[in-house]
Design a protein around this motif. Structure first.
Motif, PDB file in Angstrom:
ATOM      1  N   TYR A 244      71.053  13.468  28.818  1.00  0.00           N
ATOM      2  CA  TYR A 244      71.891  14.037  27.761  1.00  0.00           C
ATOM      3  C   TYR A 244      70.978  14.590  26.674  1.00  0.00           C
ATOM      4  O   TYR A 244      69.980  13.957  26.300  1.00  0.00           O
ATOM      5  CB  TYR A 244      72.800  12.942  27.173  1.00  0.00           C
ATOM      6  CG  TYR A 244      73.562  13.398  25.949  1.00  0.00           C
ATOM      7  CD1 TYR A 244      74.648  14.269  26.067  1.00  0.00           C
ATOM      8  CD2 TYR A 244      73.184  12.974  24.675  1.00  0.00           C
ATOM      9  CE1 TYR A 244      75.333  14.703  24.943  1.00  0.00           C
ATOM     10  CE2 TYR A 244      73.870  13.407  23.548  1.00  0.00           C
ATOM     11  CZ  TYR A 244      74.939  14.271  23.689  1.00  0.00           C
ATOM     12  OH  TYR A 244      75.614  14.711  22.583  1.00  0.00           O
ATOM     13  N   ALA A 245      71.285  15.773  26.175  1.00  0.00           N
ATOM     14  CA  ALA A 245      70.562  16.332  25.030  1.00  0.00           C
ATOM     15  C   ALA A 245      71.608  16.846  24.058  1.00  0.00           C
ATOM     16  O   ALA A 245      72.414  17.714  24.437  1.00  0.00           O
ATOM     17  CB  ALA A 245      69.666  17.470  25.485  1.00  0.00           C
ATOM     18  N   ARG A 246      71.599  16.307  22.826  1.00  0.00           N
ATOM     19  CA  ARG A 246      72.650  16.702  21.878  1.00  0.00           C
ATOM     20  C   ARG A 246      72.651  18.221  21.730  1.00  0.00           C
ATOM     21  O   ARG A 246      71.637  18.821  21.376  1.00  0.00           O
ATOM     22  CB  ARG A 246      72.383  16.077  20.506  1.00  0.00           C
ATOM     23  CG  ARG A 246      73.613  16.208  19.604  1.00  0.00           C
ATOM     24  CD  ARG A 246      73.240  16.307  18.150  1.00  0.00           C
ATOM     25  NE  ARG A 246      73.032  15.015  17.530  1.00  0.00           N
ATOM     26  CZ  ARG A 246      72.768  14.876  16.235  1.00  0.00           C
ATOM     27  NH1 ARG A 246      72.660  15.945  15.463  1.00  0.00           N
ATOM     28  NH2 ARG A 246      72.578  13.695  15.724  1.00  0.00           N
ATOM     29  N   PRO A 272      74.963   9.990  23.976  1.00  0.00           N
ATOM     30  CA  PRO A 272      76.054  10.836  23.474  1.00  0.00           C
ATOM     31  C   PRO A 272      76.987  10.056  22.556  1.00  0.00           C
ATOM     32  O   PRO A 272      77.316   8.904  22.859  1.00  0.00           O
ATOM     33  CB  PRO A 272      76.774  11.263  24.759  1.00  0.00           C
ATOM     34  CG  PRO A 272      76.276  10.350  25.833  1.00  0.00           C
ATOM     35  CD  PRO A 272      74.946   9.843  25.428  1.00  0.00           C
ATOM     36  N   GLY A 273      77.393  10.640  21.443  1.00  0.00           N
ATOM     37  CA  GLY A 273      78.265   9.956  20.476  1.00  0.00           C
ATOM     38  C   GLY A 273      79.725  10.084  20.872  1.00  0.00           C
ATOM     39  O   GLY A 273      80.067  10.864  21.775  1.00  0.00           O
ATOM     40  N   SER A 289      78.251   9.962  29.600  1.00  0.00           N
ATOM     41  CA  SER A 289      77.987   8.520  29.473  1.00  0.00           C
ATOM     42  C   SER A 289      77.175   7.986  30.655  1.00  0.00           C
ATOM     43  O   SER A 289      76.587   6.925  30.575  1.00  0.00           O
ATOM     44  CB  SER A 289      79.314   7.762  29.379  1.00  0.00           C
ATOM     45  OG  SER A 289      80.111   8.120  30.488  1.00  0.00           O
ATOM     46  N   SER A 290      77.120   8.730  31.782  1.00  0.00           N
ATOM     47  CA  SER A 290      76.389   8.220  32.956  1.00  0.00           C
ATOM     48  C   SER A 290      74.960   8.756  33.052  1.00  0.00           C
ATOM     49  O   SER A 290      74.266   8.495  34.028  1.00  0.00           O
ATOM     50  CB  SER A 290      77.107   8.626  34.244  1.00  0.00           C
ATOM     51  OG  SER A 290      78.461   8.303  34.167  1.00  0.00           O
ATOM     52  N   THR A 291      74.526   9.535  32.085  1.00  0.00           N
ATOM     53  CA  THR A 291      73.188  10.136  32.189  1.00  0.00           C
ATOM     54  C   THR A 291      72.107   9.123  31.823  1.00  0.00           C
ATOM     55  O   THR A 291      72.373   8.130  31.147  1.00  0.00           O
ATOM     56  CB  THR A 291      73.042  11.333  31.228  1.00  0.00           C
ATOM     57  OG1 THR A 291      73.345  10.872  29.905  1.00  0.00           O
ATOM     58  CG2 THR A 291      73.970  12.460  31.586  1.00  0.00           C
ATOM     59  N   ALA A 292      70.859   9.415  32.263  1.00  0.00           N
ATOM     60  CA  ALA A 292      69.712   8.583  31.866  1.00  0.00           C
ATOM     61  C   ALA A 292      69.369   8.900  30.403  1.00  0.00           C
ATOM     62  O   ALA A 292      69.691   9.978  29.907  1.00  0.00           O
ATOM     63  CB  ALA A 292      68.522   8.903  32.757  1.00  0.00           C
ATOM     64  N   VAL A 293      68.738   7.934  29.720  1.00  0.00           N
ATOM     65  CA  VAL A 293      68.300   8.179  28.333  1.00  0.00           C
ATOM     66  C   VAL A 293      66.780   8.291  28.351  1.00  0.00           C
ATOM     67  O   VAL A 293      66.098   7.445  28.932  1.00  0.00           O
ATOM     68  CB  VAL A 293      68.716   7.006  27.415  1.00  0.00           C
ATOM     69  CG1 VAL A 293      68.261   7.261  25.989  1.00  0.00           C
ATOM     70  CG2 VAL A 293      70.208   6.803  27.467  1.00  0.00           C
TER      71      VAL A 293
END
Ligand SMILES: C[S@@+](CC[C@H](N)C(=O)[O-])C[C@H]1O[C@@H](n2cnc3c(N)ncnc32)[C@H](O)[C@@H]1O
Length: 451
Positions: A244-246, A272-273, A289-293
């Motif tokens: 995820y990238a804002r 993600p917010g 919500s399922s992505t890697a951080v």
């Protein structure tokens, strides 16, 4: 070539230029935390200095007499994500121009966001630099084509004393590659660091892939251990396949590892917010919500810092700020190599195909136009790739080239004539910047299918 960096931050640009073979003799930045990180990782030549106070640095700069001054003046005032007004920070771009024009190194390199090109402060700085005799190449490049998996568009201005504008554009464009993806970086089976057993306790044994290896001795040649596994964080990222990238404005938040990451910002390690989760982008290939951080270490590598780089600061926010501010080292190294190749006469500026059509429009046959273009190329090689903003100087330099002196009269006058025509063509404003070939990104539907 001796280099001084202004607004050095933690040293992304210095690191890349050092890797390309430059000798960094001094760096300045007003932020003590960035200076500490610079000195810990690159060498102890960075100093805490307010460059807004020009007079406090000019004497030292003149004493250091660098061959090249580089720097990325702070850019948040032009940034497309932030306020557009050009406030105090943007004035530091002018300070950069004044410092270069005062010290007059042969070369300079300035990096900034692409919007800076349109700013009135850059136009002011540009006038100062032109008046000081610099030819300018202004190239907008995408970092993913210069060695990092990140679509980061930035303006690079390269100046050299006495050149024609655009003199290095074809070399910078020629250094571009296919865009690098996150998988290219994190899905690799080659370890991020290599083991060369040290010969004494005072030496280290772990070396990054971005630096020259130590002297190879018989006992340092070891096969990759069968037990080698990529770092668990990298393996988890590759297995998940998405991050995820804002998004800036209303863009897509979920990115595949088969794309470059978007521009690294301070928020790159954010989950993600609620706002994004409740109204995700329709083209997201999986739920955000399922992505890697991404870990800080991974963000640092996406920004071109090697695996051995040590970040230290009292807050994660400061570390992310230093990373986000940086010029990715591989990008700086590419620009640096283009400069060294030109300085050492190994490259010549490309003569655009438009010159040929221009000659034909002026009544030349195609064959004669082709001959003139190839003669102009030969003259450029005799000038070791140099261009001169003043035609008389260009012709004088040609006359003094040994190979030219040894030629008969007729070929000499053909070469002179070809250079004159090329100068005329360029004076009519045909000096275009060559863009790297556009390569289509993988369509998002395919990424979604793969997911
Ligand atoms: C875009 S960053 C440069 C990053 C650097 N090129 C790199 O590759 O890591 C801009 C830097 O300018 C510094 N800066 C801001 N105002 C300054 C000032 N008045 N004098 C000196 N440095 C300043 C900031 O601390 C920041 O590190």
């Amino acid at each position: 070539m001796r280099v001084v960096e202004l607004f050095s931050g933690a040293g992304g640009m210095s690191l890349g230029l050092k890797q390309a073979g430059f000798d960094i003799v001094r760096a300045y930045d007003a932020w003590p935390v960035a200076v500490e990180n610079y000195n810990r990782n690159i060498g102890s030549h960075a100093k805490v200095t307010d460059l807004g106070d020009i007079l406090s640095v000019v004497p030292e700069l003149l004493r250091l007499a660098p061959d090249l001054i580089c720097g990325g003046p702070p850019c948040q005032d032009y940034s497309s994500a932030g306020r557009r007004e050009e406030a105090d920070n943007a004035k530091l771009t002018l300070a950069f121009g004044i410092l270069v024009a005062t010290v007059r190194p042969t070369w300079f390199v300035m990096e900034n966001v692409t919007n800076a090109a349109k700013s009135s402060t850059w136009q002011e700085a540009r006038k100062v630099l032109k008046a000081a005799g610099y030819g300018l190449t202004e190239s907008k490049i995408d970092a993913s084509r210069y060695g990092v998996p990140q679509s980061r568009r930035r303006l690079f201005v390269v100046g050299r004393q006495g050149e024609r504008d655009g003199f290095l554009a074809s070399s910078i464009a020629a250094a571009a590659t296919q865009p690098m993806t996150l998988r290219d970086m994190f899905g690799s089976t080659v370890p991020a660091a290599m083991y060369f057993p040290a010969t004494s306790d005072a030496r280290r044994s772990i070396w990054g892939p971005d630096e020259p290896a130590p002297t190879i001795r018989e006992r340092s040649i070891r096969p990759l251990p069968v037990s080698y596994r990529p770092h668990p964080d990298d393996a988890a990222l590759v297995e998940n396949g998405f991050v995820y990238a804002r998004p800036v404005r209303a863009g897509r938040g979920v990115r595949s590892i088969d794309e470059p990451y978007p521009t690294v910002t301070r928020t790159a390690s954010e989950r993600p917010g609620p706002k994004y989760l409740s109204s995700p982008h329709p083209a997201d290939p999986i739920a955000a919500s399922s992505t890697a951080v991404l870990t800080i270490d991974q963000i640092s590598r996406i920004q071109g810092f090697p695996a051995w780089w040590k970040w230290e600061a009292s807050s994660k926010r400061d570390i992310l700020q230093m990373i986000a501010n940086a010029v990715p080292a591989p990008v700086a190294a590419s620009i640096g190599r283009a400069i060294l190749d030109r300085e050492e006469g190994r490259s010549t500026p490309e003569i655009q195909g438009g010159f040929l059509q221009w000659l034909v429009r002026r009544g030349r046959s195609r064959q004669s136009a082709r001959n003139t273009k190839s003669l102009a190329g030969r003259a450029r090689r005799l000038l070791s790739g140099r261009t001169f903003s003043v035609l008389a100087l260009e012709l004088a330099a040609l006359e003094s080239a040994e190979e030219f002196k040894a030629m008969k009269r007729n070929p000499q006058s053909d070469l002179r004539q070809a250079l004159r025509l090329l100068a005329e063509y360029q004076a009519e404003g045909h000096q275009r910047r060559k863009r790297p070939r556009q390569i289509d990104a993988q369509p998002i539907e395919e990424l979604a299918k793969a997911a």
